[in-house]
Design a protein around this motif. Structure first.
Motif, mmCIF file in Angstrom:
data_model
loop_
_atom_site.group_PDB
_atom_site.id
_atom_site.type_symbol
_atom_site.label_atom_id
_atom_site.label_comp_id
_atom_site.label_asym_id
_atom_site.label_seq_id
_atom_site.Cartn_x
_atom_site.Cartn_y
_atom_site.Cartn_z
ATOM 1 N N VAL A 133 -41.652 -44.278 -28.704
ATOM 2 C CA VAL A 133 -40.317 -43.949 -28.199
ATOM 3 C C VAL A 133 -40.466 -43.151 -26.911
ATOM 4 C CG1 VAL A 133 -39.217 -43.958 -30.461
ATOM 5 C CG2 VAL A 133 -40.249 -41.850 -29.627
ATOM 6 N N PRO A 134 -39.458 -43.187 -26.034
ATOM 7 C CA PRO A 134 -39.542 -42.444 -24.772
ATOM 8 C C PRO A 134 -39.668 -40.941 -25.014
ATOM 9 C CG PRO A 134 -37.737 -44.035 -24.729
ATOM 10 C CD PRO A 134 -38.217 -43.973 -26.142
ATOM 11 N N GLY A 135 -40.309 -40.251 -24.094
ATOM 12 C CA GLY A 135 -40.430 -38.807 -24.189
ATOM 13 C C GLY A 135 -39.150 -38.109 -23.744
ATOM 14 N N VAL A 136 -39.158 -36.787 -23.854
ATOM 15 C CA VAL A 136 -38.014 -35.970 -23.478
ATOM 16 C C VAL A 136 -38.482 -34.905 -22.496
ATOM 17 C CG1 VAL A 136 -36.305 -34.296 -24.290
ATOM 18 C CG2 VAL A 136 -36.782 -36.354 -25.640
ATOM 19 N N SER A 137 -37.764 -34.756 -21.395
ATOM 20 C CA SER A 137 -38.031 -33.694 -20.427
ATOM 21 C C SER A 137 -36.860 -32.728 -20.447
ATOM 22 C CB SER A 137 -38.206 -34.274 -19.023
ATOM 23 O OG SER A 137 -39.359 -35.078 -18.946
ATOM 24 N N SER A 138 -37.126 -31.465 -20.739
ATOM 25 C CA SER A 138 -36.064 -30.478 -20.858
ATOM 26 C C SER A 138 -36.666 -29.086 -20.826
ATOM 27 C CB SER A 138 -35.295 -30.692 -22.169
ATOM 28 O OG SER A 138 -34.288 -29.708 -22.327
ATOM 29 N N ARG A 139 -35.812 -28.067 -20.764
ATOM 30 C CA ARG A 139 -36.251 -26.685 -20.890
ATOM 31 C C ARG A 139 -36.072 -26.168 -22.304
ATOM 32 N NH1 ARG A 139 -32.666 -23.627 -18.032
ATOM 33 N NH2 ARG A 139 -34.002 -21.823 -18.337
ATOM 34 N N THR A 140 -35.255 -26.856 -23.119
ATOM 35 C CA THR A 140 -35.022 -26.445 -24.503
ATOM 36 C C THR A 140 -35.021 -27.679 -25.389
ATOM 37 O OG1 THR A 140 -32.613 -26.567 -24.203
ATOM 38 C CG2 THR A 140 -33.667 -24.424 -23.860
ATOM 39 N N THR A 141 -35.950 -27.746 -26.335
ATOM 40 C CA THR A 141 -36.020 -28.896 -27.227
ATOM 41 C C THR A 141 -36.213 -28.445 -28.665
ATOM 42 O OG1 THR A 141 -38.433 -29.164 -27.110
ATOM 43 C CG2 THR A 141 -37.121 -30.298 -25.424
ATOM 44 N N LEU A 142 -35.836 -29.320 -29.571
ATOM 45 C CA LEU A 142 -36.224 -29.192 -30.967
ATOM 46 C C LEU A 142 -37.055 -30.411 -31.313
ATOM 47 C CD1 LEU A 142 -35.775 -27.635 -33.788
ATOM 48 C CD2 LEU A 142 -34.377 -29.651 -34.302
ATOM 49 N N VAL A 143 -38.261 -30.180 -31.797
ATOM 50 C CA VAL A 143 -39.082 -31.246 -32.357
ATOM 51 C C VAL A 143 -38.924 -31.161 -33.864
ATOM 52 C CG1 VAL A 143 -41.400 -32.190 -32.600
ATOM 53 C CG2 VAL A 143 -40.704 -31.149 -30.440
ATOM 54 N N GLY A 144 -38.459 -32.231 -34.479
ATOM 55 C CA GLY A 144 -38.266 -32.221 -35.921
ATOM 56 C C GLY A 144 -39.588 -32.190 -36.660
ATOM 57 N N PRO A 145 -39.553 -32.054 -37.983
ATOM 58 C CA PRO A 145 -40.798 -32.145 -38.763
ATOM 59 C C PRO A 145 -41.548 -33.414 -38.368
ATOM 60 C CG PRO A 145 -38.947 -31.574 -40.178
ATOM 61 C CD PRO A 145 -38.361 -31.929 -38.841
ATOM 62 N N ALA A 146 -42.835 -33.296 -38.141
ATOM 63 C CA ALA A 146 -43.562 -34.393 -37.505
ATOM 64 C C ALA A 146 -44.651 -34.966 -38.404
ATOM 65 C CB ALA A 146 -44.174 -33.918 -36.192
ATOM 66 N N SER A 147 -44.797 -36.277 -38.324
ATOM 67 C CA SER A 147 -45.937 -36.952 -38.941
ATOM 68 C C SER A 147 -46.752 -37.666 -37.874
ATOM 69 C CB SER A 147 -45.458 -37.961 -39.993
ATOM 70 O OG SER A 147 -44.824 -39.075 -39.383
ATOM 71 N N ARG A 148 -46.526 -37.293 -36.618
ATOM 72 C CA ARG A 148 -47.244 -37.877 -35.492
ATOM 73 C C ARG A 148 -47.652 -36.776 -34.524
ATOM 74 N NH1 ARG A 148 -43.313 -42.192 -33.038
ATOM 75 N NH2 ARG A 148 -41.660 -41.000 -34.030
ATOM 76 N N GLY A 149 -48.717 -37.047 -33.788
ATOM 77 C CA GLY A 149 -49.152 -36.103 -32.783
ATOM 78 C C GLY A 149 -48.221 -36.105 -31.593
ATOM 79 N N LEU A 150 -48.254 -35.023 -30.839
ATOM 80 C CA LEU A 150 -47.354 -34.827 -29.709
ATOM 81 C C LEU A 150 -48.165 -34.523 -28.462
ATOM 82 C CD1 LEU A 150 -44.165 -34.577 -29.371
ATOM 83 C CD2 LEU A 150 -44.573 -32.114 -29.325
ATOM 84 N N ARG A 151 -47.862 -35.231 -27.385
ATOM 85 C CA ARG A 151 -48.460 -34.927 -26.087
ATOM 86 C C ARG A 151 -47.420 -34.185 -25.257
ATOM 87 N NH1 ARG A 151 -48.556 -36.618 -20.780
ATOM 88 N NH2 ARG A 151 -50.609 -36.710 -19.756
ATOM 89 N N PHE A 152 -47.814 -33.045 -24.695
ATOM 90 C CA PHE A 152 -46.869 -32.317 -23.851
ATOM 91 C C PHE A 152 -47.531 -31.912 -22.545
ATOM 92 C CE2 PHE A 152 -48.558 -28.082 -24.680
ATOM 93 C CZ PHE A 152 -49.116 -28.213 -25.948
ATOM 94 N N GLU A 153 -46.708 -31.834 -21.528
ATOM 95 C CA GLU A 153 -47.215 -31.444 -20.211
ATOM 96 C C GLU A 153 -46.196 -30.541 -19.530
ATOM 97 O OE1 GLU A 153 -46.985 -34.629 -17.094
ATOM 98 O OE2 GLU A 153 -46.806 -35.919 -18.863
ATOM 99 N N THR A 154 -46.696 -29.586 -18.783
ATOM 100 C CA THR A 154 -45.836 -28.615 -18.129
ATOM 101 C C THR A 154 -46.550 -28.000 -16.936
ATOM 102 O OG1 THR A 154 -44.552 -26.588 -18.473
ATOM 103 C CG2 THR A 154 -46.638 -26.741 -19.622
ATOM 104 N N GLY A 155 -45.768 -27.444 -16.051
ATOM 105 C CA GLY A 155 -46.323 -26.626 -14.988
ATOM 106 C C GLY A 155 -46.301 -25.169 -15.409
ATOM 107 N N ALA A 156 -46.322 -24.266 -14.441
ATOM 108 C CA ALA A 156 -46.277 -22.840 -14.757
ATOM 109 C C ALA A 156 -44.967 -22.514 -15.475
ATOM 110 C CB ALA A 156 -46.392 -22.015 -13.474
ATOM 111 N N THR A 157 -45.051 -21.767 -16.555
ATOM 112 C CA THR A 157 -43.846 -21.441 -17.318
ATOM 113 C C THR A 157 -44.152 -20.364 -18.355
ATOM 114 O OG1 THR A 157 -41.961 -22.438 -18.497
ATOM 115 C CG2 THR A 157 -44.159 -23.085 -19.219
ATOM 116 N N ARG A 158 -43.089 -19.824 -18.920
ATOM 117 C CA ARG A 158 -43.188 -19.026 -20.148
ATOM 118 C C ARG A 158 -42.362 -19.755 -21.195
ATOM 119 N NH1 ARG A 158 -42.247 -14.113 -18.458
ATOM 120 N NH2 ARG A 158 -39.999 -14.025 -18.746
ATOM 121 N N MET A 159 -42.951 -20.010 -22.342
ATOM 122 C CA MET A 159 -42.285 -20.792 -23.380
ATOM 123 C C MET A 159 -42.321 -20.043 -24.717
ATOM 124 S SD MET A 159 -43.375 -24.504 -24.974
ATOM 125 C CE MET A 159 -43.131 -25.373 -23.422
#
Length: 306
Positions: A74-100
């Protein structure tokens, strides 16, 4: 304040993870709260990492980041605020400089902050990535995101998060005892089947099925299989230099079964995963281990549950 973790260098960037110790407003067993500070290269290069499946997580960042399932279905999501539901799959994430800030909701936390106020079932969010600003079912979290955005400093952001949770913390969870019993049983290494889970939790199979779908996100059989895999992944993250056979859970019949599970959950082989640098997950795991060790030393009775 958050516990300071050891910085991790990733080329020209630095990543620091800090955990907030369990407090009265963030009780153990409900949520885990930590902050990740990323100082990325000035040339705009992105920091990339892969996260193994876990419970639902709310992320609030200073700058937009991108999250995509490792299997690419499925397509990814680009945002500053997300909820990832309970997962049974791995997640790839990428970001620049930030505090999260990351708030991870264990099943009991899902029941309190999603089920009680809104009647939301974890299974309806399983293996999903949701933009808080666009998802109407998650509208009650927008006030939290706005408060963090307006705070400015890490100290003020933490205070805003604690205030928000304080407003919800008095709500009781009707299924709390059953959720805790199921979660504690799920973590037992001798629980190999749904029958074992039912016996260890003291819950009949039909009750277990309904409870798991509502608060855990998946059927009991998937949860048992996922937990076996996660025990192996956590051992690997604690000692990445060791061979996978040392990290592999004792419930696996052989290495081939483990590799099949790895492909199912992460969308890659164990050697593929180990070949990637983990500039974010490494510091997060280390900070978590240090926070747990400190909490156990100070108040071991507070961490007897999941």
């Amino acid at each position: 304040m958050p516990r300071e973790g050891r910085p991790e260098s990733c080329g020209e960037c630095t990543v620091t993870a800090r955990f907030v110790q369990p407090a009265s407003l963030l009780r153990p067993g409900y949520v885990t709260l930590y902050v990740i500070d990323i100082d990325a290269p000035a040339d705009g290069a992105q920091v990339v990492d892969w996260h193994y499946p876990e419970w639902a997580a709310l992320r609030i960042a200073r700058h937009a980041f991108r999250e995509t399932w490792t299997d690419g279905r499925v397509p990814g999501v680009s945002s500053r605020t997300t909820l990832v539901g309970p997962a049974s799959r791995g997640l790839r994430f990428e970001t620049g400089a930030t505090r999260m800030w990351v708030v991870r909701f264990q099943p009991l936390g899902w029941a309190r902050y999603f089920g009680v106020p809104s009647g939301l079932m974890a299974s309806d969010f399983a293996d999903g990535i949701f933009d808080i600003g666009r998802e109407s079912r998650l509208a009650h979290f927008r006030g939290l995101a706005s408060a963090v955005d307006a705070a400015g400093t890490a100290e003020a952001e933490l205070a805003a998060i604690l205030r928000w949770f304080a407003a919800w913390d008095e709500r009781s969870v009707p299924d709390a005892a059953r959720i805790e019993a199921c979660h504690a049983a799920l973590l037992r290494e001798d629980v190999r089947t749904v029958g074992d889970l039912s016996a260890a939790s003291g819950l009949p199979a039909h009750t277990l099925e309904r409870l798991c779908q509502r608060h855990f996100g998946f059927p009991p059989q998937m949860l048992v299989r996922r937990e076996r895999f996660l025990r192996s992944m956590r051992r690997h993250m604690r000692d990445p230099a060791a061979r996978w056979t040392r990290a592999m859970d004792s419930q696996y019949y052989d290495q081939a079964q483990f590799v099949r599970d790895f492909r199912r959950f992460m969308g890659m082989t164990p050697s593929d995963y180990a070949s990637h640098p983990h500039p974010v997950m490494g510091p997060v795991m280390q900070a978590q281990e240090e926070a747990l060790a400190q909490a156990l030393a100070q108040a071991p009775q507070a961490l007897t549950g999941p």
